[in-house]
Design a protein around this motif. Structure first.
Motif, PDB file in Angstrom:
ATOM      1  N   MET A  92       0.846  -1.184   0.000  1.00  0.00           N
ATOM      2  CA  MET A  92       0.000   0.000   0.000  1.00  0.00           C
ATOM      3  C   MET A  92       0.888   1.243   0.000  1.00  0.00           C
ATOM      4  N   LYS A  93       0.482   2.219  -0.781  1.00  0.00           N
ATOM      5  CA  LYS A  93       1.172   3.503  -0.804  1.00  0.00           C
ATOM      6  C   LYS A  93       0.837   4.297   0.458  1.00  0.00           C
ATOM      7  N   VAL A  94       1.692   5.238   0.775  1.00  0.00           N
ATOM      8  CA  VAL A  94       1.520   6.063   1.961  1.00  0.00           C
ATOM      9  C   VAL A  94       1.777   7.521   1.584  1.00  0.00           C
ATOM     10  N   VAL A  95       0.809   8.380   1.886  1.00  0.00           N
ATOM     11  CA  VAL A  95       1.000   9.814   1.691  1.00  0.00           C
ATOM     12  C   VAL A  95       1.769  10.321   2.910  1.00  0.00           C
ATOM     13  N   VAL A  96       2.910  10.923   2.653  1.00  0.00           N
ATOM     14  CA  VAL A  96       3.766  11.411   3.734  1.00  0.00           C
ATOM     15  C   VAL A  96       3.562  12.912   3.887  1.00  0.00           C
ATOM     16  N   ASP A  97       3.183  13.298   5.096  1.00  0.00           N
ATOM     17  CA  ASP A  97       2.898  14.690   5.419  1.00  0.00           C
ATOM     18  C   ASP A  97       4.194  15.499   5.525  1.00  0.00           C
ATOM     19  N   THR A  98       4.074  16.795   5.369  1.00  0.00           N
ATOM     20  CA  THR A  98       5.208  17.711   5.461  1.00  0.00           C
ATOM     21  C   THR A  98       5.966  17.561   6.777  1.00  0.00           C
ATOM     22  N   SER A  99       5.255  17.279   7.856  1.00  0.00           N
ATOM     23  CA  SER A  99       5.908  17.163   9.165  1.00  0.00           C
ATOM     24  C   SER A  99       6.979  16.078   9.174  1.00  0.00           C
ATOM     25  N   VAL A 100       6.743  14.986   8.475  1.00  0.00           N
ATOM     26  CA  VAL A 100       7.718  13.894   8.421  1.00  0.00           C
ATOM     27  C   VAL A 100       8.857  14.244   7.472  1.00  0.00           C
ATOM     28  N   TRP A 101       8.524  14.823   6.334  1.00  0.00           N
ATOM     29  CA  TRP A 101       9.578  15.275   5.419  1.00  0.00           C
ATOM     30  C   TRP A 101      10.514  16.228   6.147  1.00  0.00           C
ATOM     31  N   ARG A 151      12.092   6.216   5.778  1.00  0.00           N
ATOM     32  CA  ARG A 151      13.182   5.648   4.966  1.00  0.00           C
ATOM     33  C   ARG A 151      12.807   4.264   4.431  1.00  0.00           C
ATOM     34  N   GLU A 152      12.137   3.468   5.250  1.00  0.00           N
ATOM     35  CA  GLU A 152      11.677   2.147   4.787  1.00  0.00           C
ATOM     36  C   GLU A 152      10.689   2.296   3.631  1.00  0.00           C
ATOM     37  N   LEU A 153       9.774   3.246   3.761  1.00  0.00           N
ATOM     38  CA  LEU A 153       8.783   3.483   2.711  1.00  0.00           C
ATOM     39  C   LEU A 153       9.452   3.932   1.410  1.00  0.00           C
ATOM     40  N   ILE A 154      10.467   4.768   1.524  1.00  0.00           N
ATOM     41  CA  ILE A 154      11.200   5.200   0.330  1.00  0.00           C
ATOM     42  C   ILE A 154      11.861   3.988  -0.321  1.00  0.00           C
ATOM     43  N   ALA A 155      12.529   3.178   0.474  1.00  0.00           N
ATOM     44  CA  ALA A 155      13.230   2.000  -0.051  1.00  0.00           C
ATOM     45  C   ALA A 155      12.269   1.039  -0.742  1.00  0.00           C
ATOM     46  N   ASP A 156      11.039   0.953  -0.229  1.00  0.00           N
ATOM     47  CA  ASP A 156      10.027   0.060  -0.805  1.00  0.00           C
ATOM     48  C   ASP A 156       9.247   0.705  -1.955  1.00  0.00           C
ATOM     49  N   GLY A 157       9.515   1.966  -2.253  1.00  0.00           N
ATOM     50  CA  GLY A 157       8.800   2.658  -3.329  1.00  0.00           C
ATOM     51  C   GLY A 157       7.347   2.924  -2.999  1.00  0.00           C
ATOM     52  N   ARG A 158       7.056   3.153  -1.725  1.00  0.00           N
ATOM     53  CA  ARG A 158       5.660   3.307  -1.296  1.00  0.00           C
ATOM     54  C   ARG A 158       5.265   4.744  -0.953  1.00  0.00           C
ATOM     55  N   VAL A 159       6.143   5.703  -1.159  1.00  0.00           N
ATOM     56  CA  VAL A 159       5.851   7.093  -0.799  1.00  0.00           C
ATOM     57  C   VAL A 159       5.030   7.763  -1.887  1.00  0.00           C
ATOM     58  N   ALA A 160       3.931   8.388  -1.483  1.00  0.00           N
ATOM     59  CA  ALA A 160       3.112   9.205  -2.377  1.00  0.00           C
ATOM     60  C   ALA A 160       3.270  10.657  -1.937  1.00  0.00           C
ATOM     61  N   LEU A 161       3.475  11.544  -2.899  1.00  0.00           N
ATOM     62  CA  LEU A 161       3.708  12.951  -2.600  1.00  0.00           C
ATOM     63  C   LEU A 161       2.646  13.802  -3.277  1.00  0.00           C
ATOM     64  N   LEU A 162       2.034  14.684  -2.519  1.00  0.00           N
ATOM     65  CA  LEU A 162       1.098  15.655  -3.073  1.00  0.00           C
ATOM     66  C   LEU A 162       1.862  16.911  -3.464  1.00  0.00           C
ATOM     67  N   GLY A 163       1.450  17.550  -4.548  1.00  0.00           N
ATOM     68  CA  GLY A 163       2.092  18.783  -4.975  1.00  0.00           C
ATOM     69  C   GLY A 163       2.077  19.850  -3.896  1.00  0.00           C
ATOM     70  N   ALA A 164       0.996  19.922  -3.126  1.00  0.00           N
ATOM     71  CA  ALA A 164       0.909  20.915  -2.047  1.00  0.00           C
ATOM     72  C   ALA A 164       1.951  20.643  -0.969  1.00  0.00           C
ATOM     73  N   VAL A 165       2.245  19.381  -0.714  1.00  0.00           N
ATOM     74  CA  VAL A 165       3.283  19.027   0.259  1.00  0.00           C
ATOM     75  C   VAL A 165       4.651  19.389  -0.321  1.00  0.00           C
TER      76      VAL A 165
END
Length: 132
Positions: free
Chosen positions: A1-10, A28-42
């Motif tokens: 499953m993809k995960v939207v990562v909020d600005t606070s974590v970035w 970092r685990e999510l990045i390695a697994d290719g599961r990070v979703a990024l919104l343009g607003a973030v």
């Protein structure tokens, strides 16, 4: 499953000295697994407020590895609906936060955040929060 990562974590991940934060480790685990979703607003929030043009350009280049999640009218309308719902129950939040909630929920994604406001939203919205 993809995960939207909020600005606070970035922000935590980009700061020096926060490597041990559990949000950063999970991120970092999510990045390695290719599961990070990024919104343009973030993306905009992450890049805003950088003092040095070189820093801005370097971070902008690194963020290009994460394509923006395509949003549509339904995402924006649901975000506004949820903003109004929560505000009517005494819970305040930023427009970007509700857009994260709407976009993630409509796609069946979880949200990774260090922002405690999302716990308040969860009382009224069917969001899935990923916790470290």
């Amino acid at each position: 499953m993809k995960v939207v990562v909020d600005t606070s974590v970035w922000s935590l991940a980009l700061r020096r000295g926060t490597v041990a934060d559990p949000h950063v480790g999970l991120f970092r685990e999510l990045i390695a697994d290719g599961r990070v979703a990024l919104l343009g607003a973030v993306r905009q929030e992450i890049l805003s407020g950088l003092r040095h043009p070189e820093q801005f350009e370097r971070l902008k280049t690194h963020l290009r590895a994460f394509p923006d999640l395509e949003l549509g009218t339904d995402d924006y309308e649901l975000a506004a609906e949820w903003f109004n719902l929560c505000r009517g129950r005494g819970v305040q939040g930023a427009n970007t936060d509700f857009l994260i909630c709407a976009a993630a929920t409509r796609r069946g994604y979880a949200i990774l955040t260090a922002d405690k406001d999302f716990m308040s939203f969860k009382r009224f919205l069917p969001i899935a929060l990923l916790t470290p």
